[in-house]
Structures are given as structure tokens and as C-alpha cells.
Design a protein around this motif. Structure first.
Motif, PDB file in Angstrom:
ATOM      1  N   GLU A   1     -92.492  -2.798 -30.326  1.00 16.66           N
ATOM      2  CA  GLU A   1     -91.375  -2.566 -31.249  1.00 16.66           C
ATOM      3  C   GLU A   1     -90.075  -3.154 -30.707  1.00 16.66           C
ATOM      4  O   GLU A   1     -89.296  -3.752 -31.444  1.00 16.66           O
ATOM      5  CB  GLU A   1     -91.202  -1.072 -31.525  1.00 16.66           C
ATOM      6  N   LEU A   2     -89.839  -2.987 -29.417  1.00 18.11           N
ATOM      7  CA  LEU A   2     -88.613  -3.520 -28.811  1.00 18.11           C
ATOM      8  C   LEU A   2     -88.624  -5.040 -28.815  1.00 18.11           C
ATOM      9  O   LEU A   2     -87.589  -5.668 -29.061  1.00 18.11           O
ATOM     10  CB  LEU A   2     -88.441  -2.979 -27.389  1.00 18.11           C
ATOM     11  N   ALA A   3     -89.779  -5.637 -28.553  1.00 20.07           N
ATOM     12  CA  ALA A   3     -89.883  -7.104 -28.573  1.00 20.07           C
ATOM     13  C   ALA A   3     -89.575  -7.633 -29.968  1.00 20.07           C
ATOM     14  O   ALA A   3     -88.908  -8.656 -30.133  1.00 20.07           O
ATOM     15  CB  ALA A   3     -91.265  -7.551 -28.117  1.00 20.07           C
ATOM     16  N   ARG A   4     -90.039  -6.921 -30.980  1.00 19.51           N
ATOM     17  CA  ARG A   4     -89.781  -7.342 -32.360  1.00 19.51           C
ATOM     18  C   ARG A   4     -88.292  -7.159 -32.718  1.00 19.51           C
ATOM     19  O   ARG A   4     -87.675  -8.012 -33.310  1.00 19.51           O
ATOM     20  CB  ARG A   4     -90.660  -6.539 -33.312  1.00 19.51           C
ATOM     21  N   ARG A   5     -87.713  -6.030 -32.336  1.00 17.71           N
ATOM     22  CA  ARG A   5     -86.316  -5.739 -32.678  1.00 17.71           C
ATOM     23  C   ARG A   5     -85.337  -6.642 -31.932  1.00 17.71           C
ATOM     24  O   ARG A   5     -84.335  -7.065 -32.467  1.00 17.71           O
ATOM     25  CB  ARG A   5     -85.987  -4.280 -32.375  1.00 17.71           C
ATOM     26  N   TYR A   6     -85.624  -6.914 -30.672  1.00 19.77           N
ATOM     27  CA  TYR A   6     -84.677  -7.661 -29.844  1.00 19.77           C
ATOM     28  C   TYR A   6     -85.162  -9.071 -29.543  1.00 19.77           C
ATOM     29  O   TYR A   6     -84.897  -9.618 -28.474  1.00 19.77           O
ATOM     30  CB  TYR A   6     -84.395  -6.892 -28.554  1.00 19.77           C
ATOM     31  N   LEU A   7     -85.856  -9.673 -30.500  1.00 21.59           N
ATOM     32  CA  LEU A   7     -86.309 -11.045 -30.347  1.00 21.59           C
ATOM     33  C   LEU A   7     -85.104 -11.955 -30.116  1.00 21.59           C
ATOM     34  O   LEU A   7     -84.150 -11.958 -30.891  1.00 21.59           O
ATOM     35  CB  LEU A   7     -87.055 -11.488 -31.602  1.00 21.59           C
ATOM     36  N   THR A   8     -85.125 -12.687 -29.045  1.00 26.73           N
ATOM     37  CA  THR A   8     -84.031 -13.580 -28.689  1.00 26.73           C
ATOM     38  C   THR A   8     -84.594 -14.946 -28.347  1.00 26.73           C
ATOM     39  O   THR A   8     -85.463 -15.063 -27.494  1.00 26.73           O
ATOM     40  CB  THR A   8     -83.244 -13.031 -27.468  1.00 26.73           C
ATOM     41  N   ALA A   9     -84.086 -15.964 -29.026  1.00 24.51           N
ATOM     42  CA  ALA A   9     -84.485 -17.337 -28.706  1.00 24.51           C
ATOM     43  C   ALA A   9     -83.554 -17.870 -27.623  1.00 24.51           C
ATOM     44  O   ALA A   9     -82.334 -17.696 -27.702  1.00 24.51           O
ATOM     45  CB  ALA A   9     -84.398 -18.209 -29.951  1.00 24.51           C
ATOM     46  N   LYS A  10     -84.119 -18.506 -26.629  1.00 21.96           N
ATOM     47  CA  LYS A  10     -83.313 -19.094 -25.550  1.00 21.96           C
ATOM     48  C   LYS A  10     -82.934 -20.518 -25.928  1.00 21.96           C
ATOM     49  O   LYS A  10     -83.799 -21.342 -26.208  1.00 21.96           O
ATOM     50  CB  LYS A  10     -84.083 -19.065 -24.245  1.00 21.96           C
ATOM     51  N   ILE A  11     -81.640 -20.805 -25.944  1.00 24.62           N
ATOM     52  CA  ILE A  11     -81.154 -22.146 -26.276  1.00 24.62           C
ATOM     53  C   ILE A  11     -81.327 -23.036 -25.052  1.00 24.62           C
ATOM     54  O   ILE A  11     -80.824 -22.739 -23.971  1.00 24.62           O
ATOM     55  CB  ILE A  11     -79.685 -22.110 -26.732  1.00 24.62           C
ATOM     56  N   LEU A  12     -82.040 -24.144 -25.240  1.00 29.57           N
ATOM     57  CA  LEU A  12     -82.273 -25.108 -24.166  1.00 29.57           C
ATOM     58  C   LEU A  12     -81.304 -26.280 -24.250  1.00 29.57           C
ATOM     59  O   LEU A  12     -80.968 -26.880 -23.237  1.00 29.57           O
ATOM     60  CB  LEU A  12     -83.713 -25.613 -24.222  1.00 29.57           C
ATOM     61  N   ALA A  13     -80.879 -26.622 -25.480  1.00 30.42           N
ATOM     62  CA  ALA A  13     -79.940 -27.735 -25.685  1.00 30.42           C
ATOM     63  C   ALA A  13     -79.241 -27.557 -27.025  1.00 30.42           C
ATOM     64  O   ALA A  13     -79.806 -27.004 -27.965  1.00 30.42           O
ATOM     65  CB  ALA A  13     -80.679 -29.072 -25.657  1.00 30.42           C
TER      66      ALA A  13
ATOM     67  N   VAL B   1     -90.164   6.037 -37.769  1.00 33.77           N
ATOM     68  CA  VAL B   1     -89.370   6.054 -36.540  1.00 33.77           C
ATOM     69  C   VAL B   1     -88.924   4.643 -36.207  1.00 33.77           C
ATOM     70  O   VAL B   1     -89.641   3.675 -36.452  1.00 33.77           O
ATOM     71  CB  VAL B   1     -90.207   6.638 -35.366  1.00 33.77           C
ATOM     72  N   ALA B   2     -87.724   4.534 -35.644  1.00 33.65           N
ATOM     73  CA  ALA B   2     -87.209   3.256 -35.137  1.00 33.65           C
ATOM     74  C   ALA B   2     -86.798   3.459 -33.678  1.00 33.65           C
ATOM     75  O   ALA B   2     -86.360   4.544 -33.296  1.00 33.65           O
ATOM     76  CB  ALA B   2     -86.021   2.784 -35.962  1.00 33.65           C
ATOM     77  N   ILE B   3     -86.943   2.406 -32.888  1.00 37.10           N
ATOM     78  CA  ILE B   3     -86.580   2.456 -31.466  1.00 37.10           C
ATOM     79  C   ILE B   3     -85.438   1.480 -31.214  1.00 37.10           C
ATOM     80  O   ILE B   3     -85.494   0.321 -31.629  1.00 37.10           O
ATOM     81  CB  ILE B   3     -87.773   2.075 -30.560  1.00 37.10           C
ATOM     82  N   TYR B   4     -84.414   1.953 -30.513  1.00 30.94           N
ATOM     83  CA  TYR B   4     -83.284   1.122 -30.113  1.00 30.94           C
ATOM     84  C   TYR B   4     -83.049   1.312 -28.624  1.00 30.94           C
ATOM     85  O   TYR B   4     -83.387   2.353 -28.060  1.00 30.94           O
ATOM     86  CB  TYR B   4     -82.015   1.522 -30.873  1.00 30.94           C
ATOM     87  N   GLN B   5     -82.439   0.314 -28.007  1.00 26.91           N
ATOM     88  CA  GLN B   5     -82.044   0.403 -26.600  1.00 26.91           C
ATOM     89  C   GLN B   5     -80.527   0.422 -26.535  1.00 26.91           C
ATOM     90  O   GLN B   5     -79.858  -0.279 -27.288  1.00 26.91           O
ATOM     91  CB  GLN B   5     -82.543  -0.801 -25.809  1.00 26.91           C
TER      92      GLN B   5
ATOM     93  N   PRO C   1    -101.030   1.187 -40.616  1.00 27.57           N
ATOM     94  CA  PRO C   1    -100.723   0.051 -39.739  1.00 27.57           C
ATOM     95  C   PRO C   1     -99.368  -0.569 -40.072  1.00 27.57           C
ATOM     96  O   PRO C   1     -99.040  -0.780 -41.234  1.00 27.57           O
ATOM     97  CB  PRO C   1    -101.868  -0.930 -40.018  1.00 27.57           C
ATOM     98  N   GLY C   2     -98.566  -0.778 -39.017  1.00 32.94           N
ATOM     99  CA  GLY C   2     -97.251  -1.381 -39.191  1.00 32.94           C
ATOM    100  C   GLY C   2     -96.121  -0.384 -39.381  1.00 32.94           C
ATOM    101  O   GLY C   2     -94.953  -0.743 -39.327  1.00 32.94           O
ATOM    102  N   VAL C   3     -96.448   0.889 -39.603  1.00 33.49           N
ATOM    103  CA  VAL C   3     -95.420   1.926 -39.764  1.00 33.49           C
ATOM    104  C   VAL C   3     -95.436   2.800 -38.517  1.00 33.49           C
ATOM    105  O   VAL C   3     -96.431   3.478 -38.223  1.00 33.49           O
ATOM    106  CB  VAL C   3     -95.678   2.786 -41.026  1.00 33.49           C
ATOM    107  N   LEU C   4     -94.323   2.801 -37.783  1.00 29.02           N
ATOM    108  CA  LEU C   4     -94.237   3.551 -36.531  1.00 29.02           C
ATOM    109  C   LEU C   4     -93.983   5.027 -36.820  1.00 29.02           C
ATOM    110  O   LEU C   4     -93.096   5.371 -37.592  1.00 29.02           O
ATOM    111  CB  LEU C   4     -93.110   2.984 -35.656  1.00 29.02           C
ATOM    112  N   ARG C   5     -94.792   5.862 -36.182  1.00 30.22           N
ATOM    113  CA  ARG C   5     -94.662   7.316 -36.310  1.00 30.22           C
ATOM    114  C   ARG C   5     -94.534   7.924 -34.924  1.00 30.22           C
ATOM    115  O   ARG C   5     -94.860   7.293 -33.920  1.00 30.22           O
ATOM    116  CB  ARG C   5     -95.879   7.898 -37.014  1.00 30.22           C
ATOM    117  N   LEU C   6     -94.090   9.174 -34.889  1.00 34.11           N
ATOM    118  CA  LEU C   6     -93.913   9.885 -33.627  1.00 34.11           C
ATOM    119  C   LEU C   6     -94.348  11.330 -33.796  1.00 34.11           C
ATOM    120  O   LEU C   6     -94.016  11.973 -34.793  1.00 34.11           O
ATOM    121  CB  LEU C   6     -92.439   9.841 -33.200  1.00 34.11           C
TER     122      LEU C   6
END
Length: 155
Positions: free
Chosen positions: A72-84, A27-31, A11-16
Motif C-alpha cells: 500500500e505504501l509503495a502504491r501511495r508514495y510511488l516516486t519516479a527518479k529523474i535521471l535527466a 482503510v488507508a495508510i499514510y506515513q 481483492p484490492g480493498v484494504l481492511r483492518l
């Protein structure tokens, strides 16, 4: 297209597994373009950062592999939206930010504004801090006037 099966083991280790013949234990996933083309052109890399496969779209994966890839993509590319923006100050080329995001208040540091602030459109800004965290201003014009003034003072 070849049959690609993504799974976690342990669990937690990505395989292919490719075509039920070859398995990659790490394995790692990138866009290639995560903000402009989300879910497209996914690169699957092995533990040595060598490309195993280029997947044109999440839709090319089986439902279970697609779900795992999205996680995996959500974890890698986590982006916080600045509101102020609450405060922004510069000292010796380093910029200190205090902002309100969709994930709460945050303090972060940007080393080099010219390299770490990317305009994705005239109103859409991506900021990458010194720890590689991503912050996004989706629409500069939607910020309150104080936030816009603070942003203008450093950019």
C-alpha cells in the motif's frame, strides 16, 4: 501494542481488524515522513479519514500485515527518479517538464514551483506535479550539465 491485522477483502480493498474485535471495511495508510523516515510512523485511517491507529514502525506489524502495508505504501508514495531533464519551460507561472526517469520518459506540469518543489537536502529535490505525481532528483550534482542548467533556469 494492539493486534492489527491488515488484509484485502474483496481483492484490492484494504481492511483492518483490531484485536480480533473491531473491523474497519475501508482503510488507508499514510506515513508522517515518507522520504526521511520510510516505514516509520504509519497512520491507519478509516473511510472517514479518521485515525484508527498510529503504528511506530512496519516492524510492529505481523509479517503478513507488514507485506500488505508495504504494498500500500509503495502504491501511495510511488516516486519516479529523474535521471535527466530534456526540456523545461515556463509560461504564465506554469512549468512544463520533459524528463527521463527510471520509469521512462515523462511529461508533467507544475503549477507553483515554490509550493511543489521541496529540497530535502542541498542536493535532493522532490517535485510534485499538478496531478500529485512525485518526481525525485536524488542528487542534483549527479545530473549531466545540460540537466543542471535546465534545472537552474527554473529554480
Amino acid at each position: 501494542m494492539t493486534n492489527l491485522q491488515l488484509f484485502y477483502d474483496p481483492p484490492g480493498v484494504l481492511r483492518l481488524t483490531v484485536d480480533n474485535e473491531k473491523s474497519y471495511p475501508k482503510v488507508a495508510i499514510y506515513q508522517s515522513s515518507p522520504l526521511r523516515r520510510p516505514g516509520q510512523y504509519l497512520s491507519l485511517l478509516d473511510g472517514k479519514s479518521e485515525e484508527i491507529a498510529l503504528v511506530p514502525s512496519l516492524d510492529a506489524l505481523t509479517p503478513e500485515s507488514r507485506r500488505i502495508a508495504q504494498q500500500e505504501l509503495a502504491r501511495r508514495y510511488l516516486t519516479a527518479k529523474i535521471l535527466a531533464l530534456t526540456s523545461v519551460r515556463q509560461e504564465f507561472g506554469v512549468t512544463y517538464w520533459h524528463v527521463v526517469t527510471d520509469k521512462g520518459e515523462r511529461d508533467f506540469v507544475v503549477q507553483n514551483l515554490s509550493e511543489s518543489c521541496l529540497w530535502l537536502s542541498e542536493a535532493h529535490l522532490l517535485i510534485i506535479d499538478a496531478d500529485s505525481n512525485r518526481f525525485e532528483i536524488v542528487d542534483r550534482g549527479a545530473l549531466d550539465s545540460v540537466s543542471q542548467h535546465l534545472l537552474d533556469s527554473v529554480l
